[in-house]
Design a protein around this motif. Structure first.
Motif, mmCIF file in Angstrom:
data_model
loop_
_atom_site.group_PDB
_atom_site.id
_atom_site.type_symbol
_atom_site.label_atom_id
_atom_site.label_comp_id
_atom_site.label_asym_id
_atom_site.label_seq_id
_atom_site.Cartn_x
_atom_site.Cartn_y
_atom_site.Cartn_z
ATOM 1 N N ALA A 7 0.835 -1.213 0.000
ATOM 2 C CA ALA A 7 0.000 0.000 0.000
ATOM 3 C C ALA A 7 0.867 1.259 0.000
ATOM 4 O O ALA A 7 0.561 2.243 -0.702
ATOM 5 C CB ALA A 7 -0.921 -0.019 1.214
ATOM 6 N N ALA A 8 1.947 1.242 0.772
ATOM 7 C CA ALA A 8 2.849 2.402 0.801
ATOM 8 C C ALA A 8 3.505 2.610 -0.559
ATOM 9 O O ALA A 8 3.656 3.751 -1.026
ATOM 10 C CB ALA A 8 3.902 2.207 1.887
ATOM 11 N N VAL A 19 -4.800 8.933 -5.241
ATOM 12 C CA VAL A 19 -3.961 9.162 -4.060
ATOM 13 C C VAL A 19 -4.774 9.049 -2.781
ATOM 14 O O VAL A 19 -4.347 8.475 -1.778
ATOM 15 C CB VAL A 19 -3.248 10.524 -4.167
ATOM 16 C CG1 VAL A 19 -2.592 10.903 -2.837
ATOM 17 C CG2 VAL A 19 -2.209 10.505 -5.275
ATOM 18 N N GLN A 20 -5.994 9.609 -2.806
ATOM 19 C CA GLN A 20 -6.854 9.537 -1.615
ATOM 20 C C GLN A 20 -7.224 8.075 -1.299
ATOM 21 O O GLN A 20 -7.213 7.656 -0.131
ATOM 22 C CB GLN A 20 -8.113 10.367 -1.861
ATOM 23 C CG GLN A 20 -9.045 10.438 -0.657
ATOM 24 C CD GLN A 20 -8.391 11.104 0.550
ATOM 25 O OE1 GLN A 20 -7.619 12.062 0.388
ATOM 26 N NE2 GLN A 20 -8.686 10.624 1.744
ATOM 27 N N GLU A 21 -7.520 7.304 -2.342
ATOM 28 C CA GLU A 21 -7.872 5.895 -2.123
ATOM 29 C C GLU A 21 -6.688 5.117 -1.558
ATOM 30 O O GLU A 21 -6.832 4.336 -0.612
ATOM 31 C CB GLU A 21 -8.329 5.279 -3.462
ATOM 32 C CG GLU A 21 -8.649 3.794 -3.378
ATOM 33 C CD GLU A 21 -9.820 3.486 -2.476
ATOM 34 O OE1 GLU A 21 -9.911 2.339 -1.980
ATOM 35 O OE2 GLU A 21 -10.643 4.392 -2.235
ATOM 36 N N TYR A 22 -5.522 5.319 -2.126
ATOM 37 C CA TYR A 22 -4.339 4.607 -1.624
ATOM 38 C C TYR A 22 -3.985 5.062 -0.212
ATOM 39 O O TYR A 22 -3.467 4.274 0.594
ATOM 40 C CB TYR A 22 -3.156 4.811 -2.566
ATOM 41 C CG TYR A 22 -3.273 4.002 -3.849
ATOM 42 C CD1 TYR A 22 -4.038 2.844 -3.885
ATOM 43 C CD2 TYR A 22 -2.616 4.392 -5.007
ATOM 44 C CE1 TYR A 22 -4.149 2.100 -5.045
ATOM 45 C CE2 TYR A 22 -2.724 3.651 -6.181
ATOM 46 C CZ TYR A 22 -3.487 2.506 -6.187
ATOM 47 O OH TYR A 22 -3.605 1.765 -7.335
ATOM 48 N N HIS A 37 -3.709 2.516 2.824
ATOM 49 C CA HIS A 37 -2.492 2.445 3.636
ATOM 50 C C HIS A 37 -2.823 2.614 5.113
ATOM 51 O O HIS A 37 -2.277 1.907 5.986
ATOM 52 C CB HIS A 37 -1.501 3.513 3.170
ATOM 53 C CG HIS A 37 -0.189 3.457 3.902
ATOM 54 N ND1 HIS A 37 0.118 4.319 4.937
ATOM 55 C CD2 HIS A 37 0.885 2.635 3.767
ATOM 56 C CE1 HIS A 37 1.319 4.044 5.394
ATOM 57 N NE2 HIS A 37 1.822 3.021 4.691
ATOM 58 N N ALA A 38 -3.733 3.539 5.427
ATOM 59 C CA ALA A 38 -4.138 3.737 6.821
ATOM 60 C C ALA A 38 -4.836 2.498 7.369
ATOM 61 O O ALA A 38 -4.606 2.079 8.519
ATOM 62 C CB ALA A 38 -5.048 4.966 6.928
ATOM 63 N N ALA A 39 -5.716 1.912 6.549
ATOM 64 C CA ALA A 39 -6.407 0.697 6.998
ATOM 65 C C ALA A 39 -5.422 -0.455 7.204
ATOM 66 O O ALA A 39 -5.546 -1.233 8.157
ATOM 67 C CB ALA A 39 -7.472 0.309 5.972
#
Length: 529
Positions: free
Chosen positions: A214-215, A357-360, A364-366
């Motif tokens: 994800a990162a 970018v917002q989706e990734y 990444h946060a999840a």
């Protein structure tokens, strides 16, 4: 040494006084021995030889597919354990030996006697066995050996089938148990996967791997967003420069005053410069990647110069062609429309990349949030998978072994891996094998002589006499003053000689009778045997 010789002579002189008693004893023992030897019943031996062929052609062909026990070891063990009480009792019934055993004691005595007398011998060759039994009745001995051959063959086949059936029963029971265990393990694994379905990835990576992916995708999306924003800004600048160029052409400005922009090449040059900065932080100027990146930068800059020159020429030509028109009319207007279209496309790409970018970022946060409980979930999953793998492996092994056991049993029945060949059928020797009277009669003679000597020795010890003056002096411990010799008359001497002749004659007669008897027995045995 002289003392021993003197004592031996003294004992022999004492035994000589009882020579007639010894001779009489020898005659009596000899007669009794001869009677006993001839009273011993003749024993006939029944025998048979069996060859156990274990070299079946199917044995090497089925290697690895079936269970192949050590047949030689089983047959050897069977030959040692064949003479057991159940087999002996079965042998008695098969040979009709229990007809004369009325009482329980007689039956027990018969079982013990057969257990001792039946012989199973390995004849020295591989898997060649000899069965033997001695009895005074020839037919009885033959029936015993025939029954023993049948028991020998049936015991081996029955034991093989019994082992196969026992193995199948045990394997079926174990398979049923492992089927239940496997179903339980599969149910636990299914419930775990349903409960933690959001933690599972299609690629099979763990939580740390998903965070890293994800990162990586987030960084790639950010990089593409920056590139799109740079391209959009450059498109805006290009539109503004085009408008200025058109206005300058209308007012008669020089061609060199036209500012020309190349957004795509500038974006690529910017990316390569950043890549070069990153490489220089890790490597030296002589590194191949650094050299290749610098070469690519030079090529991009030269390409930019060529495209700027071409765009300047096109802008000057368009400005000269539309000098009589308005500032935004003609070719300049068409160029402005194309620039506006490119700017709209750039804005659309920037908006799309911002959404990516917002989706990734959310992913990444999840993934980082799921990383907190991932170790516990992964440990539970590892334990469930390990238990399931062990149970499944054992179940598959048991199923394979059951198939092998069934194939082994069918192979034994169909092909006969062990082949019993009766080399010599049960037969009885025409001559008695026991007793060997030609050997026992000389032994009876030896026993008679030993008995006579023993009687003479015991009599001399029970009623001792002093054979000479030295013995008398040693035994009494008194001084010996003199010795008186005994003088025999002529009649007494003749009587003494007759006595010796009679003794020697009786002794020689005893030996002669045995020699004549042995010669007669040997002649009769050779003539009528």
């Amino acid at each position: 040494m002289e003392e021993l010789i003197r004592q031996a002579q003294s004992i022999l002189r004492g035994m000589w006084r009882y020579r007639w008693q010894a001779l009489l004893t020898s005659w009596v023992v000899a007669i009794v021995g001869v009677v006993v030897v001839f009273k011993i019943p003749d024993q006939y031996e029944a025998s048979a030889r069996i060859y156990v062929d274990t070299q079946s052609i199917l044995k090497p062909l089925m290697a690895g597919l079936t269970v192949q026990p050590n047949i030689e070891q089983q047959i050897s063990m069977l030959s040692r354990t064949l003479i057991s009480r159940p087999n002996v009792e079965k042998l008695i019934r098969m040979a009709d030996l229990d007809l004369k055993a009325a009482s329980k004691l007689e039956q027990e005595a018969l079982v013990e006697r057969l257990t001792k007398e039946i012989q199973i011998r390995n004849t020295g060759r591989d898997n060649l066995y000899s069965l033997a039994y001695k009895d005074s009745d020839q037919e009885k001995a033959k029936r015993v050996i025939q029954s023993l051959v049948s028991i020998f063959v049936e015991s081996s086949l029955g034991a093989s089938r019994k082992d196969t059936d026992s193995a199948k029963t045990f394997l079926n029971e174990q398979i049923r148990q492992y089927e239940a265990k496997l179903e339980e393990a599969e149910a636990r694994l299914k419930e775990f996967k349903i409960r933690n379905i959001e933690m599972q990835g299609a690629d099979g990576k763990d939580a740390m791997g998903r965070v890293a992916d994800a990162a990586k995708m987030l960084e790639q999306a950010k990089l593409e967003l920056r590139e799109a924003e740079n391209a959009r800004d450059m498109a805006k600048a290009q539109i503004a420069a085009t408008l200025q160029a058109a206005q300058a052409a209308t007012s008669g400005e020089a061609e060199t005053a036209l500012p020309i922009m190349t957004p795509e090449i500038d974006a690529r040059i910017d990316i390569q410069r950043r890549n070069l900065d990153s490489l220089l932080q890790r490597y030296t100027e002589q590194h191949p990647d650094v050299i290749a990146t610098r070469r690519l930068l030079r090529d991009l800059e030269e390409q930019k110069k060529r495209e700027v020159a071409e765009l300047r020429k096109a802008a000057a030509a368009a400005a000269a062609a539309g000098a009589s028109a308005t500032a935004l009319g003609g070719g300049a207007g068409m160029m402005a429309q194309e620039m506006n279209r490119m700017l709209a496309a750039a804005e659309l790409q920037v908006a799309s990349l911002r959404a990516r970018v917002q989706e990734y970022t959310n992913r990444h946060a999840a993934a980082r949030e799921a990383l907190k409980i991932a170790p516990q979930v992964e440990a539970e999953a590892a334990q469930l998978n390990r238990d399931y793998a062990i149970v499944k492996k054992n179940y598959e092994d048991l199923v394979a072994r059951r198939a092998s056991a069934m194939m082994s049993g069918e192979l034994d029945v169909a092909s006969g891996v062990v082949d019993f060949r009766l080399i010599d059928p049960p037969r009885v020797s025409p001559k008695p094998v026991w007793p060997n009277r030609l050997l026992l009669l000389p032994l009876a003679l030896v026993a008679a002589v030993i008995a006579g000597l023993a009687v003479a020795f015991l009599a001399s010890q029970l009623r001792p006499v002093f054979a000479d003056a030295q013995d008398l002096r040693l035994k009494t411990g008194l001084p010996l003053l003199g010795v008186v010799s005994m003088a025999l008359a002529e009649d007494e001497r003749r009587a003494e000689r007759r006595n010796l002749i009679q003794f020697y004659g009786a002794s020689v007669g005893l030996i002669g009778v045995f020699i004549v008897g042995l010669v007669a027995m040997a002649f009769i045995s050779r003539t009528f045997g």
